[in-house]
Design a protein around this motif. Sequence first.
Motif, PDB file in Angstrom:
ATOM      1  N   UNK A  17     -81.950 -17.537 -10.417  1.00 14.21           N
ATOM      2  CA  UNK A  17     -81.525 -18.816  -9.933  1.00 14.21           C
ATOM      3  C   UNK A  17     -79.807 -18.778 -10.161  1.00 14.21           C
ATOM      4  N   UNK A  18     -79.409 -18.189 -10.851  1.00 14.50           N
ATOM      5  CA  UNK A  18     -77.831 -17.919 -10.836  1.00 14.50           C
ATOM      6  C   UNK A  18     -77.447 -16.762 -10.364  1.00 14.50           C
ATOM      7  N   UNK A  19     -77.893 -15.603 -10.478  1.00 20.44           N
ATOM      8  CA  UNK A  19     -77.552 -14.279  -9.730  1.00 20.44           C
ATOM      9  C   UNK A  19     -78.239 -14.090  -8.607  1.00 20.44           C
ATOM     10  N   UNK A  20     -79.790 -14.382  -8.482  1.00 22.37           N
ATOM     11  CA  UNK A  20     -80.632 -14.205  -7.503  1.00 22.37           C
ATOM     12  C   UNK A  20     -81.722 -15.094  -7.512  1.00 22.37           C
ATOM     13  N   UNK A  21     -82.456 -15.269  -6.337  1.00 23.35           N
ATOM     14  CA  UNK A  21     -83.637 -16.064  -6.240  1.00 23.35           C
ATOM     15  C   UNK A  21     -84.834 -14.867  -6.212  1.00 23.35           C
ATOM     16  N   UNK A  22     -85.537 -15.010  -7.126  1.00 23.31           N
ATOM     17  CA  UNK A  22     -86.465 -13.991  -6.949  1.00 23.31           C
ATOM     18  C   UNK A  22     -87.721 -14.265  -5.982  1.00 23.31           C
ATOM     19  N   UNK A  23     -88.427 -13.237  -5.806  1.00 23.33           N
ATOM     20  CA  UNK A  23     -89.577 -13.485  -4.684  1.00 23.33           C
ATOM     21  C   UNK A  23     -90.582 -12.344  -4.693  1.00 23.33           C
ATOM     22  N   UNK A  29     -80.063 -11.790  -3.548  1.00 23.53           N
ATOM     23  CA  UNK A  29     -79.020 -12.191  -4.371  1.00 23.53           C
ATOM     24  C   UNK A  29     -78.374 -13.516  -3.900  1.00 23.53           C
ATOM     25  N   UNK A  30     -77.798 -14.355  -4.673  1.00 22.04           N
ATOM     26  CA  UNK A  30     -77.075 -15.361  -4.385  1.00 22.04           C
ATOM     27  C   UNK A  30     -75.728 -15.218  -3.647  1.00 22.04           C
TER      28      UNK A  30
END
Length: 356
Positions: A17-23, A29-30
């Motif tokens: 949520x800060x560096x990347x959105x998991x999935x 990566x954001x």
Amino acid sequence: MAAWARAARALLLDVSGVLYDSGGDGGVPIAGSAEAVRKIKASSLKLRFCTNETQATREKFVKKLQGLGFDISVDEVTAPAPAACRVLKERNLRPHLLVHNDVVPEFAEIDKANPNCVVIGDAADNFSYANLNEAFRVLIGLENPVLISLGRGRYYKETDGLKLDVGAYMKALEYACDIQAEVVGKPAKMFFESALAELGVQPQQAIMIGDDIVNDVGGAQQCGMRALQVRTGKYSRCKSEDNLLRSVLLPWCERDWNPARGMQRRRAAERRPLGAARSLRREKRDALASCASDTHGATRLPNGALRSGHGLLDPRQVSKGEKLELTAAQSPGRSPPTRAARDVEIVGIARFWGRL
């Protein structure tokens, strides 16, 4: 850069949520986050990645982040599973594990025969009725049941939407067994103290950055740190305002808003006409808006402003990627922040630290 930020010697970064959105596909990566991490490492700041990730070992988690372009190593990550293992060894506890299959190797050196406690993490598809009921039976059969939770988050964001987190299942076992879980991940004070000890800094010398107003911001502030919330990940304006009132600002504004009295009024309002209910919501909002800035760090106000211990971040500086400056701190009872302060928006870690 603002004085309180210049005084910082270390940063603690949430990851999801800060560096990347998991999935399911590994996540994405954001925008700008990988470059922000590189700039932080090139500065004089110490850096620690603080995550409640419990769906993989630290080694596997770090390998995934490296594949997304992040400069990160296992030694830089503070995670709940190793902390839980230390607690289990110190107290001679033998866990029944209700965790994700990929994090089980973290507990390889722990005796799990004849369990006398339950460890629960983000088990994802392992959160079946049968598995939850088995954990319940272990706990209910113990004279002194011990439930250790690798976090207490309500939900998190993946690329395909929001997902229930471990906190929802932790609460189910708490309720069924009439016990209270021991949390070893965020927002537990012990978790943040461990990260600070690994960095070799005091709480007032560090800043926590996350997308969760309760587990990241609230937990860090309770440890004496400053904290910032980004508007990425699972950030939700209305949810953050409500959580901010209940978990972060209430200790500093009890003279304006008493939670017990507030709950009584809320229940009463449900039986009143619509106009009275609206009046109650307005009273709650005004109580929050009138609070002074807290003494530990930055918090998000309902009007969108990011308040630090010394004032409000000027959005004109943030949006242009220039140095962050602070407007004058607002005292209780004074007029609301200016329009510029109301419109502040921290899009992500990249924008905030874009001028290190």
